[in-house]
Design a protein around this motif. Structure first.
Motif, PDB file in Angstrom:
ATOM      1  N   LEU A 300       0.833  -1.204   0.000  1.00  0.00           N
ATOM      2  CA  LEU A 300       0.000   0.000   0.000  1.00  0.00           C
ATOM      3  C   LEU A 300       0.869   1.256   0.000  1.00  0.00           C
ATOM      4  O   LEU A 300       0.615   2.208  -0.741  1.00  0.00           O
ATOM      5  N   ALA A 301       1.909   1.244   0.843  1.00  0.00           N
ATOM      6  CA  ALA A 301       2.786   2.409   0.955  1.00  0.00           C
ATOM      7  C   ALA A 301       3.472   2.735  -0.366  1.00  0.00           C
ATOM      8  O   ALA A 301       3.425   3.877  -0.846  1.00  0.00           O
ATOM      9  N   MET A 302       4.092   1.731  -0.974  1.00  0.00           N
ATOM     10  CA  MET A 302       4.821   1.980  -2.216  1.00  0.00           C
ATOM     11  C   MET A 302       3.867   2.265  -3.369  1.00  0.00           C
ATOM     12  O   MET A 302       4.198   3.015  -4.294  1.00  0.00           O
ATOM     13  N   GLY A 303       2.674   1.687  -3.318  1.00  0.00           N
ATOM     14  CA  GLY A 303       1.671   1.962  -4.341  1.00  0.00           C
ATOM     15  C   GLY A 303       1.157   3.386  -4.284  1.00  0.00           C
ATOM     16  O   GLY A 303       0.766   3.964  -5.300  1.00  0.00           O
ATOM     17  N   VAL A 304       1.158   3.967  -3.101  1.00  0.00           N
ATOM     18  CA  VAL A 304       0.749   5.361  -2.935  1.00  0.00           C
ATOM     19  C   VAL A 304       1.887   6.305  -3.333  1.00  0.00           C
ATOM     20  O   VAL A 304       1.688   7.301  -4.038  1.00  0.00           O
ATOM     21  N   ILE A 305       3.102   5.983  -2.894  1.00  0.00           N
ATOM     22  CA  ILE A 305       4.245   6.880  -3.097  1.00  0.00           C
ATOM     23  C   ILE A 305       4.688   6.945  -4.555  1.00  0.00           C
ATOM     24  O   ILE A 305       4.910   8.034  -5.109  1.00  0.00           O
ATOM     25  N   SER A 306       4.828   5.796  -5.198  1.00  0.00           N
ATOM     26  CA  SER A 306       5.490   5.734  -6.502  1.00  0.00           C
ATOM     27  C   SER A 306       4.841   6.579  -7.598  1.00  0.00           C
ATOM     28  O   SER A 306       5.518   7.410  -8.215  1.00  0.00           O
ATOM     29  N   PRO A 307       3.551   6.417  -7.912  1.00  0.00           N
ATOM     30  CA  PRO A 307       2.985   7.228  -8.994  1.00  0.00           C
ATOM     31  C   PRO A 307       2.975   8.720  -8.684  1.00  0.00           C
ATOM     32  O   PRO A 307       3.147   9.545  -9.577  1.00  0.00           O
ATOM     33  N   ALA A 308       2.793   9.063  -7.411  1.00  0.00           N
ATOM     34  CA  ALA A 308       2.784  10.483  -7.035  1.00  0.00           C
ATOM     35  C   ALA A 308       4.162  11.103  -7.211  1.00  0.00           C
ATOM     36  O   ALA A 308       4.290  12.248  -7.682  1.00  0.00           O
ATOM     37  N   ILE A 309       5.216  10.368  -6.856  1.00  0.00           N
ATOM     38  CA  ILE A 309       6.575  10.883  -7.031  1.00  0.00           C
ATOM     39  C   ILE A 309       6.908  11.030  -8.515  1.00  0.00           C
ATOM     40  O   ILE A 309       7.491  12.032  -8.944  1.00  0.00           O
ATOM     41  N   ASN A 310       6.551  10.031  -9.321  1.00  0.00           N
ATOM     42  CA  ASN A 310       6.823  10.111 -10.757  1.00  0.00           C
ATOM     43  C   ASN A 310       6.134  11.323 -11.378  1.00  0.00           C
ATOM     44  O   ASN A 310       6.730  12.066 -12.168  1.00  0.00           O
ATOM     45  N   ALA A 311       4.856  11.503 -11.044  1.00  0.00           N
ATOM     46  CA  ALA A 311       4.104  12.636 -11.600  1.00  0.00           C
ATOM     47  C   ALA A 311       4.653  13.960 -11.087  1.00  0.00           C
ATOM     48  O   ALA A 311       4.743  14.944 -11.837  1.00  0.00           O
ATOM     49  N   TRP A 312       5.024  14.010  -9.815  1.00  0.00           N
ATOM     50  CA  TRP A 312       5.583  15.229  -9.224  1.00  0.00           C
ATOM     51  C   TRP A 312       6.881  15.618  -9.926  1.00  0.00           C
ATOM     52  O   TRP A 312       7.151  16.798 -10.178  1.00  0.00           O
ATOM     53  N   THR A 313       7.705  14.623 -10.258  1.00  0.00           N
ATOM     54  CA  THR A 313       8.958  14.884 -10.968  1.00  0.00           C
ATOM     55  C   THR A 313       8.692  15.527 -12.324  1.00  0.00           C
ATOM     56  O   THR A 313       9.356  16.503 -12.708  1.00  0.00           O
ATOM     57  N   ILE A 314       7.726  14.995 -13.067  1.00  0.00           N
ATOM     58  CA  ILE A 314       7.369  15.579 -14.361  1.00  0.00           C
ATOM     59  C   ILE A 314       6.798  16.983 -14.176  1.00  0.00           C
ATOM     60  O   ILE A 314       7.099  17.906 -14.947  1.00  0.00           O
ATOM     61  N   ASP A 315       5.974  17.167 -13.135  1.00  0.00           N
ATOM     62  CA  ASP A 315       5.399  18.494 -12.863  1.00  0.00           C
ATOM     63  C   ASP A 315       6.482  19.555 -12.697  1.00  0.00           C
ATOM     64  O   ASP A 315       6.336  20.702 -13.144  1.00  0.00           O
ATOM     65  N   LEU A 316       7.554  19.191 -12.005  1.00  0.00           N
ATOM     66  CA  LEU A 316       8.612  20.154 -11.693  1.00  0.00           C
ATOM     67  C   LEU A 316       9.647  20.298 -12.808  1.00  0.00           C
ATOM     68  O   LEU A 316      10.481  21.198 -12.765  1.00  0.00           O
ATOM     69  N   SER A 317       9.607  19.409 -13.797  1.00  0.00           N
ATOM     70  CA  SER A 317      10.638  19.388 -14.834  1.00  0.00           C
ATOM     71  C   SER A 317      10.435  20.496 -15.861  1.00  0.00           C
ATOM     72  O   SER A 317       9.324  21.009 -16.043  1.00  0.00           O
ATOM     73  N   LEU A 318      11.516  20.854 -16.545  1.00  0.00           N
ATOM     74  CA  LEU A 318      11.430  21.748 -17.691  1.00  0.00           C
ATOM     75  C   LEU A 318      10.907  20.948 -18.876  1.00  0.00           C
ATOM     76  O   LEU A 318      11.284  19.784 -19.047  1.00  0.00           O
ATOM     77  N   PRO A 319      10.046  21.526 -19.722  1.00  0.00           N
ATOM     78  CA  PRO A 319       9.411  20.759 -20.807  1.00  0.00           C
ATOM     79  C   PRO A 319      10.393  20.034 -21.720  1.00  0.00           C
ATOM     80  O   PRO A 319      10.129  18.911 -22.151  1.00  0.00           O
ATOM     81  N   GLU A 320      11.535  20.675 -21.997  1.00  0.00           N
ATOM     82  CA  GLU A 320      12.510  20.068 -22.914  1.00  0.00           C
ATOM     83  C   GLU A 320      13.502  19.158 -22.205  1.00  0.00           C
ATOM     84  O   GLU A 320      14.389  18.581 -22.839  1.00  0.00           O
ATOM     85  N   GLN A 321      13.368  19.001 -20.880  1.00  0.00           N
ATOM     86  CA  GLN A 321      14.316  18.183 -20.114  1.00  0.00           C
ATOM     87  C   GLN A 321      13.593  17.217 -19.180  1.00  0.00           C
ATOM     88  O   GLN A 321      14.030  16.960 -18.070  1.00  0.00           O
ATOM     89  N   LYS A 322      12.509  16.652 -19.661  1.00  0.00           N
ATOM     90  CA  LYS A 322      11.769  15.695 -18.836  1.00  0.00           C
ATOM     91  C   LYS A 322      12.597  14.443 -18.570  1.00  0.00           C
ATOM     92  O   LYS A 322      12.541  13.862 -17.486  1.00  0.00           O
ATOM     93  N   GLY A 323      13.358  14.019 -19.577  1.00  0.00           N
ATOM     94  CA  GLY A 323      14.208  12.844 -19.382  1.00  0.00           C
ATOM     95  C   GLY A 323      15.251  13.070 -18.310  1.00  0.00           C
ATOM     96  O   GLY A 323      15.527  12.190 -17.490  1.00  0.00           O
ATOM     97  N   LYS A 324      15.834  14.246 -18.294  1.00  0.00           N
ATOM     98  CA  LYS A 324      16.840  14.587 -17.276  1.00  0.00           C
ATOM     99  C   LYS A 324      16.223  14.583 -15.888  1.00  0.00           C
ATOM    100  O   LYS A 324      16.832  14.093 -14.922  1.00  0.00           O
TER     101      LYS A 324
END
Length: 384
Positions: A300-324
């Motif tokens: 339950l813990a990792m299922g809650v954390i993982s998708p939110a962290i992945n999405a949060w990373t994309i939210d904070l990323s620069l559009p041309e540097q999502k891979g970075k």
């Protein structure tokens, strides 16, 4: 959201995850049979070392030559390494393969997560990351269970060749994807030159720090849970991963949608609290039922954390540097797993009574994560 591209990337994530995870429950006993019991902590640590080292390269290549070539390379590494385990049958040959095998997860997941962010609507990104996580976690669950079944009824060689077969299926699915990077460059050796600015996306540091604190425990779980599972009376060493993943699957879809609605930080804080409870229970309840309870809450813990962290990373990323940005988060993930695996393997030394203390230490890191994310929330006023 449910386009052919999205469905194919999810299926490839499932097979890719199963490919290398199906080996994990049996690798400690396999290394011991080769005479390398004292190197058990290196099974995961070496794998995550090269995965972490390769992240800046995979992030840069994902943003330049495209998502698809990077995914293909990672799947090919899995395919080739699986075929070489039965051939390199010395301790050092095995450790060399673990080092090489790590390049697979250094490349494919970085590009796959970026690919998902390209093909789904922004307002459903958390939900999409949750669904891709379901596919990946299904491989995480089925892989160890299938791996232990193959070893029990056949041999280590068949197990390794089966790992290659799973990687081949992932590769076939990736080949059928259409590239999503608009302006691609041709690959040239100059792209492998990494500067300091290519290594870390500073804007992605908050989710990266939470990732590290969360995944130290995962490195410990991957290293010690097979022996812990056997010590409480289970024959199949993959049973923990089955329960963990089923629990994770049940919550990922909901957690992703909740992070889209209420924000990533609130959802991650709940996940960290669950992680703290799970790690304490795994160490304290040293019975078969206790292990299953701990595995359920851990999922339950990792299922809650993982998708939110992945999405949060994309939210904070620069559009041309999502891979970075994704590479930065995954560097932290690999560092956490590697640190947990190496330290726990060094302290464990096949002494079962030491496992509870290791779990309590990991719980302490999860609690630290709660404090950090509360501090971050005070400085971030946006929804995500």
């Amino acid at each position: 959201m449910y386009t052919p591209k999205f469905v194919l990337i999810c299926l490839s994530s499932l097979f890719f995850s199963a490919s290398y995870n199906m080996l994990i429950p049996e690798l400690p006993s396999y290394l011991s049979s080769l005479g390398g019991a004292k190197y058990i902590g290196l099974i995961i640590a070496l794998f995550t070392l090269t995965a972490g080292i390769s992240r800046p390269f995979s992030g840069k290549l994902t943003d330049t030559i495209g998502r698809k070539p990077v995914m293909i390379f990672g799947a090919l590494v899995c395919l080739v390494c699986g075929g070489f385990y039965p051939i390199l049958t010395t301790v050092y040959g095995f450790l060399l393969l673990r080092l090489c095998h790590g390049f697979s997860t250094g490349f494919t997941p970085t590009a796959a997560s970026t690919f998902v962010s390209d093909v789904v609507p922004r307002e459903r990104l958390g939900e999409a990351m949750g669904i891709q996580g379901i596919a990946f976690s299904t491989g995480l669950a089925l892989g160890p269970a299938l791996g232990s079944f193959i070893k029990l009824h056949f041999s280590y060689s068949i197990l390794f060749y089966s790992s290659s077969a799973m990687a081949f299926l992932a590769l076939l699915l990736i080949v059928n994807l259409k590239e999503t990077l608009p302006a691609r460059q041709r690959f040239h050796l100059g792209l492998l030159k990494i500067s300091r600015n290519d290594i870390i996306a500073l804007e992605a540091l908050p989710p990266a720090i939470i990732t590290f604190l969360s995944y130290v425990g995962f490195g410990v779980v991957l290293t010690l849970i097979p022996d812990w599972t056997e010590s409480v009376g289970f024959v199949n060493k993959g049973v923990f991963f089955i329960v963990f993943t089923i629990s994770s699957l049940l919550v990922r879809f909901i957690a992703g949608r909740l992070s889209d609605r209420y924000g990533r930080i609130k959802v991650i804080a709940v996940g960290l609290a669950l992680l703290f409870i799970a790690l304490v229970l795994i160490g304290f309840l040293n019975t078969r039922s206790g292990l299953l309870i701990g595995a359920s809450i851990y999922g339950l813990a990792m299922g809650v954390i993982s998708p939110a962290i992945n999405a949060w990373t994309i939210d904070l990323s620069l559009p041309e540097q999502k891979g970075k940005a994704m590479a930065t988060m995954y560097i932290a993930l690999e560092a956490g797993i590697g640190f947990g695996a190496l330290c726990s393997g060094w302290y464990y030394q096949e002494t079962i009574s030491r496992i509870p203390l290791i779990m309590y230490c990991c719980a302490g890191l999860a609690f630290t994560g709660i404090g950090y994310i509360v501090m971050v929330k005070r400085n971030i006023t946006t929804k995500y």
